[in-house]
Design an enzyme around this catalytic site. Structure first.
Site, PDB file in Angstrom:
ATOM      1  N   LYS A  56       9.916  -7.383 -28.074  1.00 47.99           N
ATOM      2  CA  LYS A  56      10.093  -8.819 -27.810  1.00 47.99           C
ATOM      3  C   LYS A  56       9.729  -9.243 -26.386  1.00 47.99           C
ATOM      4  O   LYS A  56      10.109 -10.329 -25.935  1.00 47.99           O
ATOM      5  CB  LYS A  56      11.529  -9.307 -28.134  1.00 47.99           C
ATOM      6  CG  LYS A  56      12.062  -8.881 -29.473  1.00 47.99           C
ATOM      7  CD  LYS A  56      11.081  -8.988 -30.591  1.00 47.99           C
ATOM      8  CE  LYS A  56      10.799 -10.406 -31.022  1.00 47.99           C
ATOM      9  NZ  LYS A  56       9.760 -10.396 -32.110  1.00 47.99           N
ATOM     10  N   GLY A  58       6.624  -9.787 -25.508  1.00 52.01           N
ATOM     11  CA  GLY A  58       5.346 -10.502 -25.537  1.00 52.01           C
ATOM     12  C   GLY A  58       4.207  -9.619 -26.016  1.00 52.01           C
ATOM     13  O   GLY A  58       3.045  -9.863 -25.690  1.00 52.01           O
ATOM     14  N   TRP A  61       1.496 -11.372 -28.079  1.00 47.92           N
ATOM     15  CA  TRP A  61       0.749 -12.269 -27.183  1.00 47.92           C
ATOM     16  C   TRP A  61      -0.333 -11.479 -26.440  1.00 47.92           C
ATOM     17  O   TRP A  61      -1.508 -11.843 -26.460  1.00 47.92           O
ATOM     18  CB  TRP A  61       1.739 -12.906 -26.211  1.00 47.92           C
ATOM     19  CG  TRP A  61       1.231 -14.032 -25.387  1.00 47.92           C
ATOM     20  CD1 TRP A  61       0.036 -14.694 -25.509  1.00 47.92           C
ATOM     21  CD2 TRP A  61       1.929 -14.645 -24.301  1.00 47.92           C
ATOM     22  NE1 TRP A  61      -0.044 -15.680 -24.567  1.00 47.92           N
ATOM     23  CE2 TRP A  61       1.100 -15.674 -23.816  1.00 47.92           C
ATOM     24  CE3 TRP A  61       3.182 -14.438 -23.709  1.00 47.92           C
ATOM     25  CZ2 TRP A  61       1.481 -16.484 -22.740  1.00 47.92           C
ATOM     26  CZ3 TRP A  61       3.561 -15.241 -22.655  1.00 47.92           C
ATOM     27  CH2 TRP A  61       2.723 -16.261 -22.179  1.00 47.92           C
ATOM     28  N   THR A 116       2.617   0.433 -29.001  1.00 49.16           N
ATOM     29  CA  THR A 116       3.820   1.263 -29.068  1.00 49.16           C
ATOM     30  C   THR A 116       4.980   0.558 -28.357  1.00 49.16           C
ATOM     31  O   THR A 116       4.766  -0.240 -27.443  1.00 49.16           O
ATOM     32  CB  THR A 116       3.611   2.651 -28.420  1.00 49.16           C
ATOM     33  OG1 THR A 116       4.790   3.427 -28.600  1.00 49.16           O
ATOM     34  CG2 THR A 116       3.320   2.574 -26.935  1.00 49.16           C
ATOM     35  N   HIS A 117       6.198   0.901 -28.790  1.00 55.26           N
ATOM     36  CA  HIS A 117       7.400   0.484 -28.049  1.00 55.26           C
ATOM     37  C   HIS A 117       8.086   1.710 -27.445  1.00 55.26           C
ATOM     38  O   HIS A 117       9.246   1.630 -27.022  1.00 55.26           O
ATOM     39  CB  HIS A 117       8.401  -0.208 -28.974  1.00 55.26           C
ATOM     40  CG  HIS A 117       7.997  -1.583 -29.430  1.00 55.26           C
ATOM     41  ND1 HIS A 117       7.453  -2.523 -28.596  1.00 55.26           N
ATOM     42  CD2 HIS A 117       8.099  -2.178 -30.653  1.00 55.26           C
ATOM     43  CE1 HIS A 117       7.224  -3.640 -29.280  1.00 55.26           C
ATOM     44  NE2 HIS A 117       7.604  -3.451 -30.533  1.00 55.26           N
ATOM     45  N   SER A 147      15.666 -12.943 -27.473  1.00 50.82           N
ATOM     46  CA  SER A 147      14.590 -12.834 -28.465  1.00 50.82           C
ATOM     47  C   SER A 147      14.857 -11.657 -29.415  1.00 50.82           C
ATOM     48  O   SER A 147      14.653 -11.759 -30.630  1.00 50.82           O
ATOM     49  CB  SER A 147      13.256 -12.646 -27.737  1.00 50.82           C
ATOM     50  OG  SER A 147      12.197 -12.632 -28.648  1.00 50.82           O
ATOM     51  N   TYR A 202       5.755 -11.131 -18.600  1.00 56.31           N
ATOM     52  CA  TYR A 202       5.702 -12.281 -19.517  1.00 56.31           C
ATOM     53  C   TYR A 202       5.725 -13.585 -18.713  1.00 56.31           C
ATOM     54  O   TYR A 202       4.952 -14.515 -18.990  1.00 56.31           O
ATOM     55  CB  TYR A 202       6.926 -12.209 -20.457  1.00 56.31           C
ATOM     56  CG  TYR A 202       7.035 -13.317 -21.480  1.00 56.31           C
ATOM     57  CD1 TYR A 202       6.653 -13.094 -22.807  1.00 56.31           C
ATOM     58  CD2 TYR A 202       7.549 -14.573 -21.147  1.00 56.31           C
ATOM     59  CE1 TYR A 202       6.771 -14.107 -23.760  1.00 56.31           C
ATOM     60  CE2 TYR A 202       7.663 -15.580 -22.084  1.00 56.31           C
ATOM     61  CZ  TYR A 202       7.280 -15.348 -23.394  1.00 56.31           C
ATOM     62  OH  TYR A 202       7.404 -16.346 -24.323  1.00 56.31           O
ATOM     63  N   THR A 236      -4.718 -18.372 -27.243  1.00 56.37           N
ATOM     64  CA  THR A 236      -3.503 -17.557 -27.130  1.00 56.37           C
ATOM     65  C   THR A 236      -2.301 -18.355 -26.628  1.00 56.37           C
ATOM     66  O   THR A 236      -1.259 -17.785 -26.333  1.00 56.37           O
ATOM     67  CB  THR A 236      -3.739 -16.323 -26.221  1.00 56.37           C
ATOM     68  OG1 THR A 236      -4.153 -16.791 -24.933  1.00 56.37           O
ATOM     69  CG2 THR A 236      -4.804 -15.415 -26.794  1.00 56.37           C
ATOM     70  N   GLU A 239       1.485 -22.557 -29.030  1.00 57.51           N
ATOM     71  CA  GLU A 239       1.327 -23.441 -30.191  1.00 57.51           C
ATOM     72  C   GLU A 239       0.179 -22.983 -31.087  1.00 57.51           C
ATOM     73  O   GLU A 239       0.250 -23.130 -32.316  1.00 57.51           O
ATOM     74  CB  GLU A 239       1.139 -24.892 -29.745  1.00 57.51           C
ATOM     75  CG  GLU A 239       2.382 -25.511 -29.085  1.00 57.51           C
ATOM     76  CD  GLU A 239       3.661 -25.356 -29.920  1.00 57.51           C
ATOM     77  OE1 GLU A 239       3.575 -25.375 -31.164  1.00 57.51           O
ATOM     78  OE2 GLU A 239       4.748 -25.195 -29.327  1.00 57.51           O
ATOM     79  N   ARG A 266       9.151 -17.949 -32.117  1.00 53.43           N
ATOM     80  CA  ARG A 266      10.413 -18.689 -32.098  1.00 53.43           C
ATOM     81  C   ARG A 266      10.391 -19.815 -31.063  1.00 53.43           C
ATOM     82  O   ARG A 266      10.320 -20.980 -31.400  1.00 53.43           O
ATOM     83  CB  ARG A 266      11.545 -17.681 -31.824  1.00 53.43           C
ATOM     84  CG  ARG A 266      12.940 -18.142 -32.134  1.00 53.43           C
ATOM     85  CD  ARG A 266      13.945 -17.065 -31.762  1.00 53.43           C
ATOM     86  NE  ARG A 266      13.854 -16.731 -30.343  1.00 53.43           N
ATOM     87  CZ  ARG A 266      14.499 -17.355 -29.361  1.00 53.43           C
ATOM     88  NH1 ARG A 266      15.343 -18.325 -29.661  1.00 53.43           N
ATOM     89  NH2 ARG A 266      14.339 -17.004 -28.089  1.00 53.43           N
TER      90      ARG A 266
HETATM   91  P1  A3P Z   1      10.919 -15.774 -28.359  1.00 52.09           P
HETATM   92  O1  A3P Z   1      11.743 -15.118 -29.419  1.00 52.09           O
HETATM   93  O2  A3P Z   1      11.654 -15.913 -27.057  1.00 52.09           O
HETATM   94  O3  A3P Z   1      10.284 -17.038 -28.778  1.00 52.09           O
HETATM   95  P2  A3P Z   1       6.859  -9.499 -29.395  1.00 52.09           P
HETATM   96  O4  A3P Z   1       5.496  -9.894 -29.756  1.00 52.09           O
HETATM   97  O5  A3P Z   1       6.946  -8.454 -28.336  1.00 52.09           O
HETATM   98  O6  A3P Z   1       7.678  -9.206 -30.592  1.00 52.09           O
HETATM   99  O7  A3P Z   1       7.533 -10.757 -28.650  1.00 52.09           O
HETATM  100  C1  A3P Z   1       7.845 -11.921 -29.358  1.00 52.09           C
HETATM  101  C2  A3P Z   1       8.235 -12.965 -28.351  1.00 52.09           C
HETATM  102  O8  A3P Z   1       7.045 -13.412 -27.668  1.00 52.09           O
HETATM  103  C3  A3P Z   1       8.831 -14.184 -29.005  1.00 52.09           C
HETATM  104  O9  A3P Z   1       9.707 -14.760 -28.022  1.00 52.09           O
HETATM  105  C4  A3P Z   1       7.590 -15.042 -29.219  1.00 52.09           C
HETATM  106  O10 A3P Z   1       7.839 -16.399 -29.441  1.00 52.09           O
HETATM  107  C5  A3P Z   1       6.880 -14.796 -27.903  1.00 52.09           C
HETATM  108  N1  A3P Z   1       5.457 -15.125 -27.965  1.00 52.09           N
HETATM  109  C6  A3P Z   1       4.548 -14.743 -28.874  1.00 52.09           C
HETATM  110  N2  A3P Z   1       3.352 -15.304 -28.631  1.00 52.09           N
HETATM  111  C7  A3P Z   1       3.516 -16.064 -27.514  1.00 52.09           C
HETATM  112  C8  A3P Z   1       2.644 -16.918 -26.761  1.00 52.09           C
HETATM  113  N3  A3P Z   1       1.394 -17.102 -27.109  1.00 52.09           N
HETATM  114  N4  A3P Z   1       3.160 -17.547 -25.672  1.00 52.09           N
HETATM  115  C9  A3P Z   1       4.444 -17.369 -25.313  1.00 52.09           C
HETATM  116  N5  A3P Z   1       5.317 -16.586 -25.993  1.00 52.09           N
HETATM  117  C10 A3P Z   1       4.857 -15.933 -27.085  1.00 52.09           C
END
Ligand code: A3P
Length: 304
Positions: A56, A58, A61, A116-117, A147, A202, A236, A239, A266
């Site tokens: 979580k 990013g 992303w 990987t995590h 998150s 992030y 990227t 939205e 989210r």
């Molecule tokens: P939130 O739950 O705070 O919204 P991962 O990909 O590591 O699982 O992380 C998911 C988190 O990254 C979520 O955070 C998600 O909304 C956020 N995320 C994914 N794409 C994003 C983007 N383009 N810009 C900002 N945050 C993003």
């Protein structure tokens, strides 16, 4: 497994919230622990790129950013498959007969980008031996914990999170899947001094995506024009990714990710923790952060 049509059948009966089993002190999903030697024996190739995060932070992303960079900023080419098939998640080993990131990775031609995590000490040794490039993304503990909490609610394969107060306690003592956030971010922070690791935040990407995308391009040796950079920033943005079926995990069934409970995309902000933390919880986390990260040079921003 048929990679084109997607995967082995997803058997809903096999999907259960996992038990945690410790591997070298780090709680992991029981399937990973049971297949530990398989994962440790993973054969990295010298041109593999590894994307690594605490869950979580990013991951999705940075995966989309990297894929766009690798494909000349062409969104159609990044729409060839959902994220988890474009970039296999090697420590995602599912019950028998279901997709496994390890298998997808083994069958994938080079060059591969792998997710990987894993904590630094648990990484399959071949990644170090092959001197693979690694991109690590870290996110401040408060937003990361929030998150992760919502992700536990919607991901039907993770343990039940309990209520927020309980969850945060488990986060602070490293009892959640993947273990201590502090050990994770710090372990990879220290590793960057002895290995080609680009360590990103992030909050920095949120603040100035173009600047951070340029850093990634430079690390990967990719030349960027202004037009391509602009397209990557747009593609990227939160939205855009929220409505992109190849990036928002809507391709997975609700028996795995129940997006009616909480969407994968989210909030995508810095500072949502303020909606969840009490003052006391916030102060407590600040104290633990100061104790655990003090002297390391690793610092986080919790607001922009
Ligand atoms: P939130 O739950 O705070 O919204 P991962 O990909 O590591 O699982 O992380 C998911 C988190 O990254 C979520 O955070 C998600 O909304 C956020 N995320 C994914 N794409 C994003 C983007 N383009 N810009 C900002 N945050 C993003």
């Amino acid at each position: 497994m048929d990679l084109k049509s997607g995967q082995k059948a997803l058997d809903s009966d096999l999907i259960k919230r996992t038990k945690l089993v410790e591997v070298e002190g780090v709680p992991l999903a029981s399937n990973i622990a049971e297949n530990w030697s398989l994962l440790q024996g993973f054969a990295a190739r010298p041109d593999d790129l590894l994307i690594c995060t605490y869950p979580k932070a990013g991951t999705t992303w940075i995966q989309e950013i990297v894929d766009m960079l690798q494909h000349g900023g062409n969104p159609q080419r990044c729409a060839r498959a959902p994220t988890h098939k474009r970039m296999p998640f090697i420590d995602m080993i599912l019950p028998k007969s279901m997709i496994s990131g390890l298998e997808i990775a083994e069958e994938m031609p080079s060059p591969r980008t792998i997710k990987t995590h894993l904590s630094v000490q648990l990484l399959p040794p071949s990644f170090w031996e092959q001197n693979c490039k690694i991109i690590y993304v870290a996110r401040n503990a408060k937003d990361n914990a929030v998150s992760f909490y919502h992700f536990h609610r919607m991901n039907q394969m993770l343990p039940e999170p309990g209520n927020w107060d309980q969850f945060l306690e488990d986060f602070l003592v490293g009892k959640l899947i993947r273990g201590s956030w502090f050990d994770h971010v710090l372990g990879w922070w220290e590793a960057k001094d002895r290995h080609p690791i680009l360590y990103l935040f992030y909050e920095d990407i949120k603040e100035d995506p173009a600047r951070e995308i340029q850093k990634v391009a430079q690390f990967l040796g990719i030349e960027l024009t202004e037009a391509v950079l602009k397209r990557i920033v747009q593609h990227t943005a939160f939205e855009s990714m929220k409505t992109n079926p190849m990036a928002n995990y809507s391709s997975l069934p609700s028996s795995i990710l129940d997006q009616a409970v909480s969407p994968f995309m989210r909030k995508g902000t810095v500072g949502d923790w303020k909606e969840h933390f009490t003052v006391a919880q916030s102060e407590r986390l600040d104290e633990v952060c100061a104790r655990e990260l003090g002297g390391s040079g690793l610092t986080f921003r919790t607001e922009l």
